[in-house]
Design a protein around this motif. Structure first.
Motif, mmCIF file in Angstrom:
data_model
loop_
_atom_site.group_PDB
_atom_site.id
_atom_site.type_symbol
_atom_site.label_atom_id
_atom_site.label_comp_id
_atom_site.label_asym_id
_atom_site.label_seq_id
_atom_site.Cartn_x
_atom_site.Cartn_y
_atom_site.Cartn_z
ATOM 1 N N ALA A 1 0.828 -1.202 0.000
ATOM 2 C CA ALA A 1 0.000 0.000 0.000
ATOM 3 C C ALA A 1 0.863 1.253 0.000
ATOM 4 O O ALA A 1 1.798 1.368 0.787
ATOM 5 C CB ALA A 1 -0.908 0.006 1.222
ATOM 6 N N PRO A 2 0.581 2.228 -0.890
ATOM 7 C CA PRO A 2 1.346 3.468 -0.937
ATOM 8 C C PRO A 2 0.778 4.559 -0.057
ATOM 9 O O PRO A 2 1.216 5.698 -0.121
ATOM 10 C CB PRO A 2 1.241 3.855 -2.415
ATOM 11 C CG PRO A 2 -0.113 3.392 -2.809
ATOM 12 C CD PRO A 2 -0.395 2.146 -2.001
ATOM 13 N N PHE B 1 11.321 -4.581 4.233
ATOM 14 C CA PHE B 1 10.483 -3.455 3.818
ATOM 15 C C PHE B 1 8.998 -3.787 3.913
ATOM 16 O O PHE B 1 8.159 -2.954 3.576
ATOM 17 C CB PHE B 1 10.808 -3.043 2.381
ATOM 18 C CG PHE B 1 12.268 -2.762 2.161
ATOM 19 C CD1 PHE B 1 12.842 -1.594 2.625
ATOM 20 C CD2 PHE B 1 13.065 -3.682 1.505
ATOM 21 C CE1 PHE B 1 14.185 -1.338 2.433
ATOM 22 C CE2 PHE B 1 14.415 -3.435 1.307
ATOM 23 C CZ PHE B 1 14.975 -2.262 1.774
ATOM 24 N N ARG B 2 8.695 -4.997 4.336
ATOM 25 C CA ARG B 2 7.295 -5.425 4.443
ATOM 26 C C ARG B 2 6.734 -4.937 5.760
ATOM 27 O O ARG B 2 7.279 -5.229 6.822
ATOM 28 C CB ARG B 2 7.192 -6.947 4.358
ATOM 29 C CG ARG B 2 5.765 -7.470 4.460
ATOM 30 C CD ARG B 2 5.719 -8.977 4.229
ATOM 31 N NE ARG B 2 4.350 -9.448 4.281
ATOM 32 C CZ ARG B 2 3.789 -9.964 5.366
ATOM 33 N NH1 ARG B 2 4.494 -10.114 6.461
ATOM 34 N NH2 ARG B 2 2.535 -10.366 5.333
ATOM 35 N N THR C 1 7.745 5.566 -0.387
ATOM 36 C CA THR C 1 9.077 5.057 -0.730
ATOM 37 C C THR C 1 9.236 3.608 -0.304
ATOM 38 O O THR C 1 9.741 2.776 -1.067
ATOM 39 C CB THR C 1 10.155 5.921 -0.056
ATOM 40 O OG1 THR C 1 9.952 7.291 -0.411
ATOM 41 C CG2 THR C 1 11.539 5.494 -0.502
ATOM 42 N N ARG C 2 8.830 3.297 0.927
ATOM 43 C CA ARG C 2 8.929 1.920 1.397
ATOM 44 C C ARG C 2 8.136 0.974 0.501
ATOM 45 O O ARG C 2 8.598 -0.109 0.136
ATOM 46 C CB ARG C 2 8.394 1.822 2.830
ATOM 47 C CG ARG C 2 8.415 0.404 3.390
ATOM 48 C CD ARG C 2 7.410 0.235 4.511
ATOM 49 N NE ARG C 2 6.055 0.536 4.087
ATOM 50 C CZ ARG C 2 5.280 -0.305 3.395
ATOM 51 N NH1 ARG C 2 5.746 -1.479 3.043
ATOM 52 N NH2 ARG C 2 4.056 0.042 3.037
ATOM 53 N N SER C 3 6.936 1.409 0.122
ATOM 54 C CA SER C 3 6.103 0.597 -0.758
ATOM 55 C C SER C 3 6.775 0.377 -2.118
ATOM 56 O O SER C 3 6.740 -0.720 -2.665
ATOM 57 C CB SER C 3 4.741 1.270 -0.948
ATOM 58 O OG SER C 3 3.978 0.618 -1.936
ATOM 59 N N VAL D 1 10.027 0.321 -2.867
ATOM 60 C CA VAL D 1 11.143 -0.619 -2.760
ATOM 61 C C VAL D 1 10.627 -2.042 -2.589
ATOM 62 O O VAL D 1 11.109 -2.979 -3.240
ATOM 63 C CB VAL D 1 12.069 -0.229 -1.590
ATOM 64 C CG1 VAL D 1 13.188 -1.250 -1.422
ATOM 65 C CG2 VAL D 1 12.650 1.164 -1.813
ATOM 66 N N TYR D 2 9.642 -2.219 -1.737
ATOM 67 C CA TYR D 2 9.076 -3.553 -1.500
ATOM 68 C C TYR D 2 8.448 -4.126 -2.770
ATOM 69 O O TYR D 2 8.687 -5.275 -3.148
ATOM 70 C CB TYR D 2 8.034 -3.477 -0.388
ATOM 71 C CG TYR D 2 7.313 -4.787 -0.122
ATOM 72 C CD1 TYR D 2 7.908 -5.785 0.625
ATOM 73 C CD2 TYR D 2 6.034 -5.016 -0.627
ATOM 74 C CE1 TYR D 2 7.252 -6.983 0.874
ATOM 75 C CE2 TYR D 2 5.374 -6.205 -0.391
ATOM 76 C CZ TYR D 2 5.989 -7.184 0.363
ATOM 77 O OH TYR D 2 5.334 -8.379 0.594
ATOM 78 N N ARG D 3 7.656 -3.305 -3.456
ATOM 79 C CA ARG D 3 7.006 -3.780 -4.682
ATOM 80 C C ARG D 3 8.020 -4.079 -5.769
ATOM 81 O O ARG D 3 7.882 -5.054 -6.516
ATOM 82 C CB ARG D 3 6.006 -2.735 -5.180
ATOM 83 C CG ARG D 3 4.727 -2.652 -4.361
ATOM 84 C CD ARG D 3 3.780 -1.630 -4.944
ATOM 85 N NE ARG D 3 4.247 -0.274 -4.744
ATOM 86 C CZ ARG D 3 3.894 0.756 -5.492
ATOM 87 N NH1 ARG D 3 3.090 0.580 -6.530
ATOM 88 N NH2 ARG D 3 4.344 1.966 -5.226
ATOM 89 N N GLY D 4 9.065 -3.244 -5.878
ATOM 90 C CA GLY D 4 10.064 -3.470 -6.907
ATOM 91 C C GLY D 4 10.777 -4.789 -6.723
ATOM 92 O O GLY D 4 10.918 -5.579 -7.675
#
Length: 783
Positions: free
Chosen positions: A378-379, A410-411, A567-569, A571-574
Motif C-alpha cells: 500500500a502506498p 520493507f514489508r 518510498t517503502r512501498s 522498494v518492497y514492490r520493486g
C-alpha cells in the motif's frame, strides 16, 4: 572482402557457401590478386560432389516443413529450374511418407546411438539420475533449424516447486554439468549443451498454464466457495491473481451468461489478466485445437469488462489478430462478479479514488465481489476496505527465498501473526549497485544511472549465458518523469555497449498488448532478432512480474511523513516483482531506506534468514501515521457518522495530551543535564565519525557498490531491534472498540497505529529520563 566486412551483409543468406567459407574464398581471392599464382585453387562443382557424397539408400537427415526428419535417400532429382539447388526425394523413417527437400545431412553418430534401443535406455538413465524428482517420459533425437544435432526430451513436472528448481538448475548450468559428467564416465566423445532460451519459453508457458494449485491455495479456494463478498489478502508473490483467475474461470464456465468486471489501478494489469485467462484457456483446450481455443477466448472476453484509473470508462477487450484491443463499452448490464485487484491502491486514504470507484452504478450492482490486497504494497498511510469475509494467503510461490528474505525488511508487519513462507528455491542473492552522485547535475545523474544499469545487465548476461533477455528483464523507475529522461540515455548506451544484443526498451503495455506465443499458432524463433527489455514506472508494475528485475532510483530520504510510506512501498514492490533475481541500482541517499546496504558484506556461507518482519519499517510508518493524523481525521468526515468523527477527535485530543507530556519529559531531561561553565571553554576537535557496524548477509550481494561505508543509518533492519511497547486492550483502545461495527478494520488499524506512535514516542522519552514506569494502566515495557 570489403563487401563481406560491411555490417549490412548477411553471410548466412542461404546463397552458395556458408559464412565462414565465403570469408575463406574472399581471402584466397585477395591473396591471389596480391601475391599471384601461389594462391591459386581448384574450383569444383558442388553438385558433382553431392552426387558422390549422398548415394541412394544412405541414411540422412532431411529438412521438411522447418523440421529435420530422419529418413532414407530414395533418389536424387535433377537440378532445379533456377539453376542453383539440387533436390532429393526422401522417405521419412517415422511416418514412412515421401517428400522432396533441398537440404540433407549425414546422420550424426549421436543420433545413430540414440536410435538403437541400448543408446536410448542409456540416455534415459543418465537423464533420470540428473533430473531427480522430474519424470522423464521420452527422449528423441532431432535437429535444430540450423541443422545441429539435438535431443528433445519430454518431462513431467509434479508441481510448481519442482518447476522452479529445474529452472534454477538449468539457468545456473548445474544440470548441464551434472549430465555431461555422467555422460563422460561412459562415453567421452559427446557433450550436451542445454538450450536455455528454448527452455525459458517452455517454462513461461508452463508457469502461465500450470493446472495444479498448491495445497495452501487449494485450501483457500475451498474457503472461498459459497461466499459472495471475499477479501483475499496475501503478500506479493503468493498467487493472489493466480487464484483469482481460477475463481473467475470457474464463474464464467459455470454459467454461459455470467459477466465479470475486473478493476485494477493500471491498464497493464488488465492486459496481464487477459493474458493469463487466455493461457489458462489454452491449457484446458489443448495445443492442437488453436481455433477452438480462440473461439472460447472470444466468448470469455465478450463477457469481461475492464476498469482502470481514473476509473471513468469501462473497456471491453477484443482480439484483432494477435493484438489485444480495448474499446469503450456502451449499454453495460449488471455484473455477476467484480474483481478488485491491487485493492490496497483502490481503497486507500485517497477519498477521491474511493468515490470514483464505489459511486459507479456498475460497481455497486455487482452480485459478488472479490478484493485482492496486500497491506505491505500500500502506498498510503491507511486503507478503508468494505466489510467482507477475509481469506489470507501466506505462502509465496513466485519468488525465491532470497527475494522473500530481502523484501521482508520493507514489508510492513509490526507483529509476526501471519509469518510469510516461501515455497521457492534458494535462488541467487539480491545484488546491489549503490554509487555516489551528489555533486552531479540532472543530465549527469541519468548518465551515471545508465552506466550502472549496463554493469548490472552485463552481470545478468554472465550469470545466465546463452539466455535471451527478451521480455524477461524488467527495469523499474520511480515515476514517468524519470522514465522520460532516462530512457533515451539508456537506449543509446545499450546500442553502444551491447551492440550484439539489439536491445530495445518497451513499456509493460506494449509488451502485453499481443497474445502469448502458444495462441499464435507458431513457435517463437530460437534466437530473437530483437530483445525487448521492459522499462516502466513502478506504479505500472503492480501485480506484474519478471524473471529479472532492476529497481532503479526508488530510494528517498526518510522524513517521517506520508512520503516514507510511498518510498517503502516502492522498494518492497520493486523487489517482489522478481521471480529469480532482483537487483538494486541507486544513488547514495543519506538517511534513505537503502543506505544500510552500504554497511553489508555478502557471505554465501551464512544461512538465508528472514529478519524480524519489517519492525523497523513499521516504526517509521507509525511515525508517518502520527504526522499525518490531522489530515487523516479530516478525511474521515463525510464517510463515517458525525458521532464517530467527534469521538475520534476526542481520541486525537487525548493522544495530543500524551504528546505534551512527552515534551514535558524532554524539557525536564534537558534541565537535568544543564551545561556546566566548563562547557563554554574551547574543546578539543571532535573525533572522526565512526562508520556504521558492518553486517554480513547471505541475502544481499553488495560487491557492485562503489560508495564508502556510511556513518549513521536512519533505517537499519539488520541491527539490534529497538525496545518495543505492548499496548493493552484498555483505555485508548476502548475509543474505537465501542464503534467496531461502524468503523471498518482498516480504519481501526490506522487509529491503533496512531496510538502506538504516540505511546512509542512517550516510551522513548521515559527511557531517556531513566525513569520507566507504568502509566495509567496503558503501557508497560516488553524487553
Amino acid at each position: 572482402m570489403e563487401q563481406l566486412s560491411q555490417s549490412t551483409t548477411n553471410l548466412w543468406d542461404g546463397v552458395g557457401c556458408g559464412g565462414s567459407q565465403k570469408c575463406e574464398l574472399a581471402t584466397l581471392d585477395f591473396m591471389r590478386r596480391k601475391e599471384g599464382p601461389a594462391w591459386d585453387y581448384e574450383e569444383v562443382d558442388v553438385s558433382d560432389f553431392l552426387k558422390k557424397e549422398f548415394s541412394e539408400g544412405c541414411e540422412v537427415d532431411a529438412l521438411h516443413a522447418n523440421e529435420w526428419r530422419p529418413g532414407i535417400l530414395v533418389r536424387q532429382s535433377k537440378r532445379r529450374s533456377h539453376g542453383r539447388d539440387l533436390a532429393w526425394t526422401v522417405r521419412c523413417e517415422k511416418t514412412h511418407e515421401f517428400f522432396d527437400t533441398t537440404h540433407i545431412r549425414h546422420r550424426h553418430r549421436l543420433e545413430r546411438l540414440l536410435i538403437s534401443g541400448q543408446g536410448q535406455e542409456h540416455i534415459h538413465a543418465l537423464l533420470r539420475q540428473s533430473l531427480g524428482a522430474v519424470l522423464v517420459e521420452w527422449c528423441d533425437p532431432t535437429r535444430l533449424p540450423t541443422g545441429v544435432p539435438a535431443l528433445r526430451v519430454g518431462i513431467q513436472i509434479p508441481d510448481v516447486c519442482a518447476l522452479q528448481d529445474l529452472r534454477d538448475r538449468i539457468l545456473a548450468g548445474e544440470l548441464e554439468e551434472s549430465f555431461n559428467r555422467r555422460l563422460a564416465e561412459t562415453n567421452g566423445t559427446y557433450q550436451v549443451n542445454f538450450d536455455k532460451t528454448r527452455f525459458l519459453e517452455l517454462y513461461e508457458d508452463s508457469l502461465f498454464s500450470f493446472e495444479g494449485l498448491t495445497t495452501h491455495q487449494q485450501a483457500k479456494l475451498q474457503e472461498m466457495k459459497g461466499l459472495t463478498q471475499i477479501h483475499l489478502s496475501a503478500p506479493a508473490g503468493a498467487g493472489k491473481t493466480f487464484v483469482a483467475v481460477q475463481y473467475v474461470l470457474d464463474q464464467l464456465m459455470a454459467s454461459p451468461s455470467a459477466r465479470v468486471l475486473y478493476v485494477a489501478p493500471s491498464d497493464s494489469l488488465g492486459l496481464h489478466f487477459v493474458q493469463w485467462l487466455s493461457t489458462r484457456l489454452s491449457a484446458k483446450t489443448g495445443r492442437d485445437e488453436l481455433e477452438l481455443c480462440r473461439t472460447k477466448l472470444r466468448d470469455v472476453l465478450s463477457r469481461l469488462m475492464l476498469l482502470h484509473a481514473p476509473y471513468e470508462t469501462l473497456l471491453r477487450p477484443e482480439l484483432n489478430g494477435d493484438q489485444i484491443l480495448r474499446k469503450a463499452a456502451d449499454n453495460v448490464e449488471a455484473f455477476d462478479l467484480i474483481v478488485f485487484d491491487e485493492a490496497h491502491k483502490i481503497f486507500c486514504g485517497d477519498a477521491v479514488t474511493r468515490c470514483q470507484v464505489l459511486s459507479r452504478e456498475s460497481v455497486t450492482g455487482g452480485k459478488s465481489k472479490l478484493l485482492l490486497s496486500d497491506l505491505s504494497q500500500a502506498p498510503a498511510v491507511s486503507q478503508r476496505y468494505p466489510n467482507m469475509t477475509r481469506v489470507n494467503l501466506t505462502e509465496v510461490v513466485r519468488s525465491t527465498q532470497c527475494i522473500v528474505a530481502g523484501a521482508a525488511v520493507f514489508r510492513l508487519s509490526s507483529e509476526d501473526k501471519t509469518p510469510v513462507t516461501s515455497l521457492g528455491t534458494h535462488g541467487p542473492p539480491l545484488q546491489t549497485f549503490l554509487f555516489e552522485c551528489a555533486d552531479m547535475g540532472p543530465g549527469e545523474k541519468y548518465a551515471e544511472y545508465a552506466k550502472h544499469v549496463i554493469t548490472a545487465l552485463w552481470q545478468v548476461a554472465q550469470s545466465f549465458p546463452g539466455t535471451s533477455l527478451h521480455r524477461r528483464v524488467v527495469l523499474l523507475v520511480p515515476n514517468s518523469a524519470f522514465c522520460r529522461h532516462f530512457k533515451p540515455i539508456l537506449q543509446e548506451r545499450l546500442r553502444k555497449e551491447l551492440p550484439h544484443r539489439r536491445l530495445r526498451l518497451v513499456s509493460f503495455e506494449d509488451s502485453l498488448s499481443s497474445l502469448h506465443e502458444r495462441l499464435r499458432g507458431r513457435r517463437v524463433p530460437e534466437k530473437h532478432q530483437q530483445e525487448n527489455l521492459i522499462l516502466d514506472c513502478i506504479d505500472n508494475a503492480d501485480g506484474l512480474e519478471g524473471l529479472v528485475v532492476l529497481c532503479i532510483g526508488l530510494d528517498a530520504a526518510i522524513k517521517f511523513d506520508a512520503a516514507d510510506v510511498q518510498t517503502r512501498s516502492q522498494v518492497y514492490r520493486g523487489i517482489t516483482r522478481a521471480q529469480l533475481l532482483a537487483m538494486v541500482v541507486n544513488e547514495h541517499v543519506e538517511g534513505g531506506w537503502l543506505e544500510f546496504l552500504g554497511a553489508v558484506k555478502f557471505s554465501k556461507d551464512l544461512p538465508v534468514q528472514r529478519p524480524a518482519a519489517g519492525k523497523a519499517a513499521a516504526q517509521i510508518q507509525e511515525r508517518a501515521v502520527h504526522n499525518s493524523a490531522g489530515v487523516a481525521v479530516k478525511s474521515l468526515k463525510g464517510f463515517w457518522p458525525l458521532r464517530v468523527c467527534s469521538h475520534l477527535q476526542r481520541l486525537m485530543a487525548s493522544l495530543a495530551s500524551i504528546g505534551k507530556c512527552c515534551k514535558g519529559h524532554k524539557s525536564r531531561a534537558r534541565r537535568k543535564v544543564a551545561p556546566s561553565p566548563q562547557d563554554s571553554l574551547p574543546q578539543k576537535a571532535s573525533p572522526q565519525k565512526v562508520k556504521a557496524v558492518l553486517h554480513r548477509s547471505a541475502v544481499w550481494d553488495t560487491t557492485g557498490n562503489t560508495l564508502l561505508r556510511p556513518t549513521k543509518l536512519q533505517f537499519n533492519p539488520l541491527g539490534k531491534q529497538a525496545r518495543s511497547l505492548r499496548v493493552k486492550k484498555a483505555n485508548v483502545m476502548d475509543h474505537y472498540d465501542h464503534y467496531e461495527n461502524e468503523i471498518d478494520p482498516g480504519a481501526a488499524m490506522a487509529v491503533e497505529r496512531l496510538a502506538l506512535a504516540r505511546l512509542e514516542q512517550f516510551g522513548r522519552v521515559e527511557e531517556a529520563t531513566r525513569a520507566p514506569k507504568k502509566r495509567s494502566g496503558i503501557v508497560d515495557w516488553k524487553d
